[in-house]
Design a protein around this motif. Structure first.
Motif, PDB file in Angstrom:
ATOM      1  N   VAL A 645       0.828  -1.208   0.000  1.00  0.00           N
ATOM      2  CA  VAL A 645       0.000   0.000   0.000  1.00  0.00           C
ATOM      3  C   VAL A 645       0.863   1.259   0.000  1.00  0.00           C
ATOM      4  CG1 VAL A 645      -1.718   1.313   1.333  1.00  0.00           C
ATOM      5  CG2 VAL A 645      -1.953  -1.156   1.077  1.00  0.00           C
ATOM      6  N   ALA A 646       2.068   1.156   0.579  1.00  0.00           N
ATOM      7  CA  ALA A 646       2.960   2.322   0.619  1.00  0.00           C
ATOM      8  C   ALA A 646       3.338   2.794  -0.773  1.00  0.00           C
ATOM      9  CB  ALA A 646       4.211   1.987   1.421  1.00  0.00           C
ATOM     10  N   CYS A 647       3.243   1.917  -1.773  1.00  0.00           N
ATOM     11  CA  CYS A 647       3.599   2.273  -3.147  1.00  0.00           C
ATOM     12  C   CYS A 647       2.377   2.603  -3.995  1.00  0.00           C
ATOM     13  CB  CYS A 647       4.376   1.129  -3.796  1.00  0.00           C
ATOM     14  SG  CYS A 647       5.890   0.689  -2.926  1.00  0.00           S
ATOM     15  N   ALA A 648       1.173   2.485  -3.423  1.00  0.00           N
ATOM     16  CA  ALA A 648      -0.056   2.745  -4.170  1.00  0.00           C
ATOM     17  C   ALA A 648      -0.458   4.200  -3.983  1.00  0.00           C
ATOM     18  CB  ALA A 648      -1.169   1.822  -3.687  1.00  0.00           C
ATOM     19  N   PRO A 649      -0.397   5.011  -5.032  1.00  0.00           N
ATOM     20  CA  PRO A 649      -0.692   6.432  -4.864  1.00  0.00           C
ATOM     21  C   PRO A 649      -2.181   6.685  -4.675  1.00  0.00           C
ATOM     22  CG  PRO A 649      -0.384   5.936  -7.176  1.00  0.00           C
ATOM     23  CD  PRO A 649      -0.073   4.669  -6.430  1.00  0.00           C
ATOM     24  N   PRO A 650      -2.533   7.752  -3.994  1.00  0.00           N
ATOM     25  CA  PRO A 650      -3.953   8.115  -3.926  1.00  0.00           C
ATOM     26  C   PRO A 650      -4.458   8.513  -5.317  1.00  0.00           C
ATOM     27  CG  PRO A 650      -2.579   9.843  -2.979  1.00  0.00           C
ATOM     28  CD  PRO A 650      -1.679   8.681  -3.247  1.00  0.00           C
ATOM     29  N   LYS A 651      -5.710   8.240  -5.583  1.00  0.00           N
ATOM     30  CA  LYS A 651      -6.273   8.529  -6.895  1.00  0.00           C
ATOM     31  C   LYS A 651      -6.164  10.015  -7.231  1.00  0.00           C
ATOM     32  CE  LYS A 651     -10.528   8.075  -9.609  1.00  0.00           C
ATOM     33  NZ  LYS A 651     -11.950   7.644  -9.583  1.00  0.00           N
TER      34      LYS A 651
END
Length: 726
Positions: A645-651
Motif C-alpha cells: 500500500v505504501a507504493c499505491a498512490p492516492p487517486k
C-alpha cells in the motif's frame, strides 16, 4: 567529474634526469573553482544551473598537467617509464576512490530499496574498474533527467574518463616519439627535442574528438557526455597549453592578466548561463574549456597577477587541496542525506550536506590520500604503488560483490494471490449502442472488483507476475519487435500482426505509452481474426505540437518527420479503427518537451488530429491515460515487501480527472470516441500497483506485459463499442 590530481615535482618519477616543475597556486585555485561549481550545482544553489561545467575545467587541468609531465620526462630521458607513471597515478587516486566507493556501497545496501541497491552495486563494480561511464552509456542514462533516480555512483563516470585518459595518453606520447625516430631516423634524444610533432598529434586528436563530440551531442547526448572519445578534445587542449607554455610565458604581464580574467569570466558565465536543457557537451562546452585554457595559459606568464592573485588566496588553495576527496564524497552525501532524515532537503539542508562532505574530504586527505601518497616505501617503488592501486580496486570490487549476496533479489513473501481474470460477454451483431455500453460496463465492473480487492494488499504475493527482479527487462520486450521506434528512427515499418490477411485493421498510434497496450490489442485481434498495426515512436505523441526531445535536448525533428510519414500511411491505407493514446505527463517536473499535457494547445491539437484521422474514413478511439504511479514501482515495492500500500498512490494524485474530462470533450468535438480507463486501475480513493498477483507497472510510466494482456477483454469491449458506430 573529478578534479585532476596534483603532481609534485618528481612524484613517482625518482629519476634525477627528470626536471622538476614549480607549484602553480593559480591551478590549485582553479581546482577550487571547478569543484565549487560542481558541488554547488548538485546542491541546487540558485544561479549555478551550469555548474556541471566544472568537470570540463578539471579535464583541461588534467590535460595540461599530465601532458607536461610526460613531455618533460620524454624530453629529458628520451622515453616515458610507464610503470612509474601508472604507479604514481594509482597511489594518488585509487585508495581514496576505493574508500568512498566502499562506504557508498554499504550505505546503498542499508538505505536504498533492494532493487535500487543491487543496481547500485553493479554501478559500484563498474566504478571500481573505472568503466562506469560506459555502463551509463549502455544504460542510456540522462545525467540531468528530472525523472530518473540517480545512482549514488553517478559522479564516478568522470573518474572513468580520467583513468582511460591516463591509460592512453602515455602510450600516445611514447608512440609519437617512436614514430619520429622511425620515420625521421633520429636518435632517441632527437625524437623528443621538438614539441611540434606532439602538437600536431594533439591537434589531430582534438579535432577528431571535437567533431565526434558535436555529432554525439546532437544524436546521442549520453554518449557525448560520458565517453572519453567525445571528451578527449578538452584534455588535448590542456595538453596544447602545456606544450606551448614558452609562448604563453612571453605574454606581457598586463595582457596575460587580462587573458586570465577573461578565461575566468568564461567559466563563470558558463556556470550561470548554461543549464540542464543545454545540448551538452557540444559547442557549449567551448566556454569552460577555453576559459580554463586561458586561465592556465595566462598563469604561465603571470601566475600571481590578475585572476591568479584571486585563485592563490588561502581559502581557494585549501579548497583546491581537498577538491578530489570533496568531489568523491559530496554526491553520495547529497543522495543519502534525505534518506537519513526522512524528507527532502531544502537549500539549507543541502548546504549542510555539502559542508559535511567537505569535512569528510579533509579527513580523507589527512588520513588516506597524503599518508599513502607520500609514504616512502610506496612512493619509491613503482611496483608497490601499482600493487596498492590493484589492492584498492580489488577490495572495492569484492565489497560490492559481497553486498550483492547480502542484498538478494527481492521476492514477495505474501500469500499467493489469484490472477486477474476478466470476461467480456459478446454482443450480438446488429445490437444497438446500449448493448455495447452494457458490455463495457460489465467488464469494467469485473476489473473494479479485482482492483478493490487488491487496494489494501500489504504483503507482496509470492507468485507475483512478473517477479520484481524481472520487471525492468520487460521494457525491452516492447522495443524488441522493432515497432516502437527510438528517438533517432524515423521510417515506420508496417508492424502488422494477427491475421495479416484480414480486411479489418486496427492501428494503434502514439508513443511508448501506446506501445505498452500492444499485448492487449494483440489478444483482441487474435480472437476476432483481425489485423493489428502498431505505429509507435518514443517520446512522440501524434499531435501537431512543436516538440523538444527531453532525451536529445533539442528540437525533436525526428518526431515531426515521423508524424508526417504516419499520417501519409494512414491516409493511403485507412484502417477500420485508429486508436490514439500517449503519455500524459509531458511538461511536468522539468521534463521539457515544448508543451504540456492537457493545456489548451494540447487539447486543440487533439481535436484537430482526431478530425484529421476521421477524415481518412476510420473510426477514432482515444484511449485515456493509465494513472501516474508516482514512483518506479518495482523499486518501491522492493523496499516495501510487507506494505505494498505504501507504493499505491492516492487517486487524487495519480489521476487528472479534469484533464480527462477536457480530453473527452476535445475528442468528441473532433468526431472521435474517448475511453476513460481509470476504472481498470483505481478505486475511488487509491490506485493499487498490484492487482491479483499481477504487477501493474514495470517502471513509473509503463504497464507490464502481463497486466496489459489481462486487460484485453476490457480493451476489446471498448474497440467493439467504437466500431459499432461505423
Amino acid at each position: 567529474m573529478r578534479p585532476a590530481d596534483s603532481i609534485s615535482p618528481t612524484e613517482g618519477l625518482p629519476d634525477p634526469r627528470t626536471p622538476p616543475t614549480k607549484f602553480r597556486p593559480d591551478i590549485e585555485g582553479l581546482r577550487a573553482v571547478a569543484v565549487l561549481a560542481v558541488v554547488l550545482f548538485h546542491a541546487h544553489v540558485p544561479g549555478l544551473d551550469g555548474g556541471f561545467v566544472g568537470v570540463d575545467v578539471f579535464f583541461v587541468i588534467s590535460g595540461y598537467l599530465i601532458t607536461g609531465l610526460l613531455w618533460r620526462e620524454a624530453h629529458s630521458t628520451g622515453t616515458v617509464r610507464l610503470r612509474s607513471f601508472y604507479g604514481a597515478r594509482a597511489r594518488r587516486l585509487l585508495p581514496a576512490s576505493a574508500l568512498v566507493g566502499i562506504v557508498t556501497a554499504i550505505a546503498a545496501a542499508v538505505l536504498l530499496p533492494a532493487l535500487k541497491a543491487r543496481s547500485a552495486m553493479g554501478d559500484g563494480i563498474a566504478s571500481a574498474l573505472y568503466v562506469s561511464n560506459y555502463r551509463f552509456v549502455l544504460q542510456g542514462v540522462d545525467y540531468s533527467s528530472p525523472l530518473a533516480a540517480p545512482s549514488p555512483f553517478l559522479h564516478y563516470w568522470s573518474l572513468g574518463v580520467e583513468e582511460q585518459f591516463y591509460l592512453t595518453w602515455a602510450p600516445i606520447i611514447l608512440g609519437t616519439a617512436w614514430l619520429i625516430r622511425v620515420v625521421g631516423r633520429r636518435s632517441r634524444t632527437e625524437a623528443t627535442s621538438s614539441r611540434r610533432p606532439y602538437l600536431v598529434v594533439l591537434a589531430l586528436i582534438a579535432a577528431a574528438s571535437f567533431a565526434l563530440c558535436l555529432v554525439a551531442s546532437y544524436w546521442a547526448p549520453f554518449v557525448g557526455f560520458f565517453s572519453l572519445p567525445t571528451r578527449a578534445w578538452q584534455l588535448a587542449i590542456g595538453g596544447v597549453v602545456a606544450l606551448t607554455a614558452t609562448q604563453w610565458h612571453r605574454l606581457p604581464p598586463r595582457i596575460a592578466a587580462v587573458v586570465g580574467l577573461a578565461g575566468l569570466a568564461l567559466i563563470l558565465l558558463a556556470c550561470n548561463q548554461l543549464n540542464e536543457s543545454t545540448v551538452y557537451p557540444g559547442t557549449a562546452a567551448l566556454l569552460p574549456t577555453l576559459g580554463a585554457a586561458l586561465v592556465i595559459g595566462a598563469g604561465c606568464a603571470t601566475p600571481t597577477r590578475g585572476c591568479g592573485r584571486m585563485l592563490a588566496l588561502a581559502p581557494m588553495l585549501a579548497i583546491g587541496r581537498i577538491s578530489y576527496s570533496w568531489y568523491l564524497w559530496h554526491w553520495p552525501v547529497l543522495i543519502f542525506a534525505p534518506l537519513l532524515v526522512g524528507h527532502p532537503l531544502g537549500l539549507a539542508g543541502r548546504l549542510a550536506a555539502v559542508l559535511l562532505s567537505a569535512v569528510l574530504a579533509v579527513l580523507t586527505l589527512r588520513f588516506v590520500e597524503n599518508p599513502l601518497r607520500f609514504a616512502a616505501p610506496i612512493r619509491n617503488s613503482a611496483w608497490r604503488s601499482l600493487g596498492l592501486g590493484a589492492a584498492s580496486t580489488a577490495v572495492a570490487v569484492a565489497s560490492c560483490v559481497a553486498l550483492l549476496v547480502v542484498v538478494p533479489a527481492p521476492v514477495g513473501r505474501g500469500t499467493p494471490a489469484t490472477p486477474l481474470t476478466l470476461t467480456a460477454t459478446p454482443v450480438p451483431a446488429g445490437s444497438g449502442v446500449d448493448a455495447y455500453n452494457a458490455a463495457v460496463q460489465e467488464v469494467f465492473a469485473q476489473a473494479q472488483a479485482a482492483v478493490a480487492a487488491s487496494a489494501d494488499l500489504r504483503a507482496v504475493p509470492s507468485n507475483l507476475q512478473p517477479p520484481l527482479a524481472d520487471a525492468a527487462a520487460e521494457l525491452n520486450k516492447v522495443y524488441a519487435n522493432g515497432c516502437l521506434l527510438s528517438a533517432w528512427q524515423i521510417q515506420q515499418p508496417d508492424c502488422a500482426s494477427g491475421d495479416t490477411g484480414s480486411s479489418t485493421t486496427v492501428t494503434v498510434v502514439g508513443d511508448s505509452n501506446a506501445a505498452m497496450w500492444q499485448p492487449a490489442f494483440r489478444e483482441v485481434v487474435d480472437q476476432r481474426h483481425w489485423r493489428l498495426q502498431m505505429f509507435n515512436k518514443a517520446g512522440c505523441p501524434l499531435l501537431e505540437l512543436p516538440t523538444l526531445s527531453a532525451q536529445l535536448k533539442r528540437e525533436y525533428t525526428e518526431c515531426e518527420r515521423w508524424r508526417g510519414e504516419v499520417a501519409a500511411k494512414l491516409k493511403a491505407e485507412p484502417p477500420r479503427l485508429i486508436v490514439l493514446t500517449m503519455w500524459r505527463q509531458y511538461g511536468r517536473d522539468g521534463y521539457k518537451t515544448g508543451f504540456s499535457a492537457y493545456d489548451p494547445a494540447w487539447l486543440d491539437s487533439l481535436t484537430r488530429m482526431v478530425r484529421q484521422l476521421r477524415g481518412t474514413g476510420a473510426e477514432v478511439l482515444v484511449l485515456g491515460p493509465a494513472p501516474d504511479p508516482q514512483s518506479v514501482v518495482p523499486v518501491c515495492l522492493s523496499g516495501h515487501l510487507d506494505d505494498a500500500v505504501a507504493c499505491a498512490p492516492p487517486k487524487s494524485a495519480a489521476v487528472n480527472q479534469s484533464g480527462i474530462a477536457a480530453e473527452t470533450a476535445a475528442t468528441e468535438a473532433g468526431g472521435g470516441h474517448y475511453a476513460d480507463v481509470t476504472g481498470l486501475f483505481c478505486t475511488r480513493d487509491r490506485c493499487p500497483v498490484i492487482v491479483g498477483n499481477t504487477l501493474v507497472f514495470l517502471d513509473m510510466t509503463h504497464l507490464t506485459v502481463e497486466y496489459s494482456r489481462q486487460l484485453a477483454p476490457a480493451i476489446g469491449a471498448l474497440v467493439d463499442r467504437a466500431l459499432a458506430h461505423s
